[in-house]
Design a protein around this motif. Structure first.
Motif, PDB file in Angstrom:
ATOM      1  N   VAL A 124      -6.068  -2.276 -44.748  1.00  0.00           N
ATOM      2  CA  VAL A 124      -6.288  -0.997 -43.787  1.00  0.00           C
ATOM      3  C   VAL A 124      -6.215   0.831 -43.860  1.00  0.00           C
ATOM      4  O   VAL A 124      -7.320   1.268 -43.694  1.00  0.00           O
ATOM      5  N   THR A 125      -5.751   0.960 -44.973  1.00  0.00           N
ATOM      6  CA  THR A 125      -5.338   2.500 -45.161  1.00  0.00           C
ATOM      7  C   THR A 125      -6.192   2.480 -46.837  1.00  0.00           C
ATOM      8  O   THR A 125      -6.639   3.762 -46.523  1.00  0.00           O
ATOM      9  N   ILE A 126      -6.411   1.705 -47.502  1.00  0.00           N
ATOM     10  CA  ILE A 126      -7.211   2.738 -48.511  1.00  0.00           C
ATOM     11  C   ILE A 126      -9.148   2.681 -48.365  1.00  0.00           C
ATOM     12  O   ILE A 126      -9.496   1.948 -47.126  1.00  0.00           O
ATOM     13  N   GLU A 127      -8.941   4.090 -48.255  1.00  0.00           N
ATOM     14  CA  GLU A 127     -10.337   4.893 -47.436  1.00  0.00           C
ATOM     15  C   GLU A 127     -10.607   4.260 -45.464  1.00  0.00           C
ATOM     16  O   GLU A 127     -11.251   4.913 -45.794  1.00  0.00           O
ATOM     17  N   GLY A 128      -9.492   4.094 -45.433  1.00  0.00           N
ATOM     18  CA  GLY A 128      -9.479   4.259 -43.695  1.00  0.00           C
ATOM     19  C   GLY A 128      -9.348   5.771 -43.094  1.00  0.00           C
ATOM     20  O   GLY A 128      -9.000   6.530 -44.009  1.00  0.00           O
ATOM     21  N   ARG A 129     -10.108   6.034 -42.219  1.00  0.00           N
ATOM     22  CA  ARG A 129     -10.486   7.261 -41.388  1.00  0.00           C
ATOM     23  C   ARG A 129      -9.059   7.864 -40.383  1.00  0.00           C
ATOM     24  O   ARG A 129      -8.499   6.771 -39.418  1.00  0.00           O
ATOM     25  N   TYR A 130      -7.829   7.791 -40.905  1.00  0.00           N
ATOM     26  CA  TYR A 130      -6.596   8.323 -40.025  1.00  0.00           C
ATOM     27  C   TYR A 130      -6.596   9.028 -38.623  1.00  0.00           C
ATOM     28  O   TYR A 130      -7.926   9.699 -38.748  1.00  0.00           O
ATOM     29  N   ILE A 131      -5.808   8.120 -37.549  1.00  0.00           N
ATOM     30  CA  ILE A 131      -6.540   9.572 -36.612  1.00  0.00           C
ATOM     31  C   ILE A 131      -5.340  11.255 -36.662  1.00  0.00           C
ATOM     32  O   ILE A 131      -4.207  10.309 -37.427  1.00  0.00           O
ATOM     33  N   PRO A 132      -5.720  11.921 -36.971  1.00  0.00           N
ATOM     34  CA  PRO A 132      -4.996  13.048 -37.516  1.00  0.00           C
ATOM     35  C   PRO A 132      -3.042  12.633 -36.170  1.00  0.00           C
ATOM     36  O   PRO A 132      -3.747  12.599 -35.492  1.00  0.00           O
ATOM     37  N   CYS A 133      -2.186  13.447 -37.001  1.00  0.00           N
ATOM     38  CA  CYS A 133      -0.653  13.497 -36.490  1.00  0.00           C
ATOM     39  C   CYS A 133      -0.395  12.986 -36.205  1.00  0.00           C
ATOM     40  O   CYS A 133       0.673  12.625 -35.360  1.00  0.00           O
ATOM     41  N   ALA A 134      -1.163  11.478 -35.981  1.00  0.00           N
ATOM     42  CA  ALA A 134      -0.350  10.016 -34.535  1.00  0.00           C
ATOM     43  C   ALA A 134       0.303   8.860 -35.966  1.00  0.00           C
ATOM     44  O   ALA A 134      -0.537   8.895 -36.970  1.00  0.00           O
ATOM     45  N   THR A 135       1.655   8.929 -35.796  1.00  0.00           N
ATOM     46  CA  THR A 135       2.093   7.936 -36.691  1.00  0.00           C
ATOM     47  C   THR A 135       2.558   6.711 -36.222  1.00  0.00           C
ATOM     48  O   THR A 135       3.669   7.394 -34.434  1.00  0.00           O
ATOM     49  N   LEU A 136       3.600   5.782 -36.454  1.00  0.00           N
ATOM     50  CA  LEU A 136       4.243   5.241 -35.286  1.00  0.00           C
ATOM     51  C   LEU A 136       5.104   4.932 -36.912  1.00  0.00           C
ATOM     52  O   LEU A 136       5.846   4.593 -38.036  1.00  0.00           O
ATOM     53  N   LEU A 137       6.961   4.835 -36.036  1.00  0.00           N
ATOM     54  CA  LEU A 137       8.048   4.711 -36.701  1.00  0.00           C
ATOM     55  C   LEU A 137       8.148   3.229 -36.484  1.00  0.00           C
ATOM     56  O   LEU A 137       8.905   2.738 -35.613  1.00  0.00           O
ATOM     57  N   VAL A 138       8.811   2.594 -37.243  1.00  0.00           N
ATOM     58  CA  VAL A 138       9.158   1.386 -38.204  1.00  0.00           C
ATOM     59  C   VAL A 138      10.909   0.549 -38.476  1.00  0.00           C
ATOM     60  O   VAL A 138      10.206   1.054 -39.830  1.00  0.00           O
ATOM     61  N   ARG A 139      10.981   0.026 -37.602  1.00  0.00           N
ATOM     62  CA  ARG A 139      11.855  -0.035 -39.196  1.00  0.00           C
ATOM     63  C   ARG A 139      12.566  -1.552 -39.578  1.00  0.00           C
ATOM     64  O   ARG A 139      12.499  -2.647 -38.159  1.00  0.00           O
ATOM     65  N   LEU A 140      13.003  -2.351 -40.875  1.00  0.00           N
ATOM     66  CA  LEU A 140      12.799  -3.456 -40.997  1.00  0.00           C
ATOM     67  C   LEU A 140      14.075  -3.412 -41.633  1.00  0.00           C
ATOM     68  O   LEU A 140      14.708  -2.937 -42.903  1.00  0.00           O
ATOM     69  N   VAL A 141      14.987  -4.743 -41.230  1.00  0.00           N
ATOM     70  CA  VAL A 141      16.726  -4.858 -41.393  1.00  0.00           C
ATOM     71  C   VAL A 141      16.202  -6.458 -41.932  1.00  0.00           C
ATOM     72  O   VAL A 141      15.721  -7.271 -41.289  1.00  0.00           O
ATOM     73  N   LYS A 142      17.605  -6.684 -42.394  1.00  0.00           N
ATOM     74  CA  LYS A 142      17.194  -8.351 -42.895  1.00  0.00           C
ATOM     75  C   LYS A 142      18.733  -9.255 -41.693  1.00  0.00           C
ATOM     76  O   LYS A 142      19.128  -7.892 -41.577  1.00  0.00           O
TER      77      LYS A 142
END
Length: 398
Positions: free
Chosen positions: A113-131
């Motif tokens: 997804v990320t290698i040479e992928g064209r990203y959406i400017p200023c847009a991100t997701l906040l995600v948490r992983l816990v045991k």
């Protein structure tokens, strides 16, 4: 051909009706209790919305997070990482959204997804992983099997941290210079709650949405991807309204299958005013900008230019503004006194509308070329409408 094995249920989050449409809260929690999860397990996320112009379902972008890392570093394990000690990629993560998803015929990983992928400017997701929390017998606890009043005490509920607390790991989402400019343009947008935008989308159905449950059901129905209804791709043009302060950037990259064999000279200008085409008295108001850095290893019929983007700052907004790209065939006519002289022969041109609904068109285009040079009549026609009845010579790229 690669095959992806899905682990756990599909994730469908819902949305907090009292959150800002530009920074929505999902408050979604999902538990995985599969002890045979492979080291290369990847969390693949997609964000959907309703396009406010077409009112159709659109896919905003994709995000990916490796569930595990090699112990002691941030490297994502591969499928055959059997001898490498791995750890849960635990913590709070800020993930970029990318325009294109992974190739379904290749193994799934964050790199897909990320290698040479064209990203959406200023847009991100906040995600948490816990045991997973365990009881005294080391058996994994599950929310469904524990009274809600006990969740906090047993660690089954952890309040969402504020973004300003700086607990989200954001190194992979560092803003570029361009994003910093966009962000400053976005930060002053008025807050619009999810529940406030629904009447604009629902239209005549608004009167049927009296309770929060009805609104949430309507959103769930509207955002459901039907098997025979492929969502549209998000149009990157409609991210931030045009600001005269920052202006326009244009890159003329390449021409395909030109009908001449001599050197090609290219330049661009704007219409209106179309100054270059209305005589020398006008030219000083809007000089044409030449594309100069030609790739000498490219073919004469398919010249490539390496100038990259040229900035046109403080270009005044005009809803009909077009950029004119004009090509000239240049041939050597003679050699006199050791100096070469040149003749301009055939010409071709094309036009691209700069703005759409107050936004600057942001995309990569392959445009048809029209024979000759643009006349004043054609340029005047471009202002209120598209060019009418122009005989084109589209040079096929095939």
């Amino acid at each position: 051909m690669a095959t992806w094995a899905r682990i756990g249920p599909d994730i469908s989050t819902g949305i907090d009706l009292n959150s800002n449409i530009f920074e929505p809260f999902y408050n979604y929690h999902v538990e995985f209790r599969n002890p045979r999860m492979p080291p290369s397990a990847t969390l693949l996320l997609k964000v959907y919305s309703i396009d406010r112009f077409s009112l159709k379902l659109v896919l905003i972008g994709w995000a990916a997070l490796n569930v595990f890392v090699e112990s002691g570093n941030e490297t994502s394990p591969t499928v055959d990482s059997g001898v490498v000690q791995i750890s849960l990629n635990e913590g709070a993560h800020q993930l970029r959204l990318y325009y294109d998803g992974p190739d379904p015929d290749k193994p799934l990983s964050i790199n897909a997804v990320t290698i040479e992928g064209r990203y959406i400017p200023c847009a991100t997701l906040l995600v948490r992983l816990v045991k997973a929390r365990v009881d005294k017998n080391l058996r994994a606890l599950e929310r469904d099997k524990v009274p809600k009043t006990e969740w906090i005490k047993l660690g089954l509920f952890q309040p969402r941290p504020n973004y300003d607390d700086k607990v989200y790991y954001s190194d992979k989402a560092r803003p570029t210079t361009g994003e910093n400019y966009l962000y400053h343009a976005m930060v002053n947008r008025s807050v619009v709650l999810v529940r406030e935008i629904i009447p604009m989308i629902a239209g005549s159905k608004e009167q049927d949405l009296r309770t929060d449950d009805e609104i949430e059901n309507w959103i769930r129905m509207k955002l459901s991807k039907l098997t025979d209804d492929k969502p549209l791709s998000f149009n990157l043009t409609y991210i931030s309204r045009y600001l005269t302060t920052y202006g326009i950037k244009l890159s003329v990259d390449e021409a395909k299958n030109l009908p001449w064999a001599n050197f090609t000279l290219a330049h661009s200008s704007f219409n209106p005013p179309g100054a270059y085409y209305f005589g020398s008295a006008w030219a000083k108001y809007d000089y044409p900008v030449f594309v100069e850095n030609i790739d000498f290893s490219s073919l004469q019929k398919c010249p490539t230019w390496l100038d990259n983007f040229t900035a046109f700052p403080r270009r005044v907004y005009n809803k009909y503004l077009t950029v004119i790209v004009h090509l000239h065939e240049v041939a050597v006519s003679s050699l006199e006194a050791g100096a070469l002289t040149y003749d301009l022969k055939d010409q071709a041109w094309t036009a691209l509308q700069v703005f759409s609904k107050g936004y600057c068109n942001t995309a990569i285009y392959q445009l048809p070329l029209y024979q000759g040079a643009p006349t004043q009549r054609y340029l005047e026609c471009l202002i209120p409408t598209l060019v009418p009845n122009v005989k084109s010579i589209l040079f096929s790229s095939k």
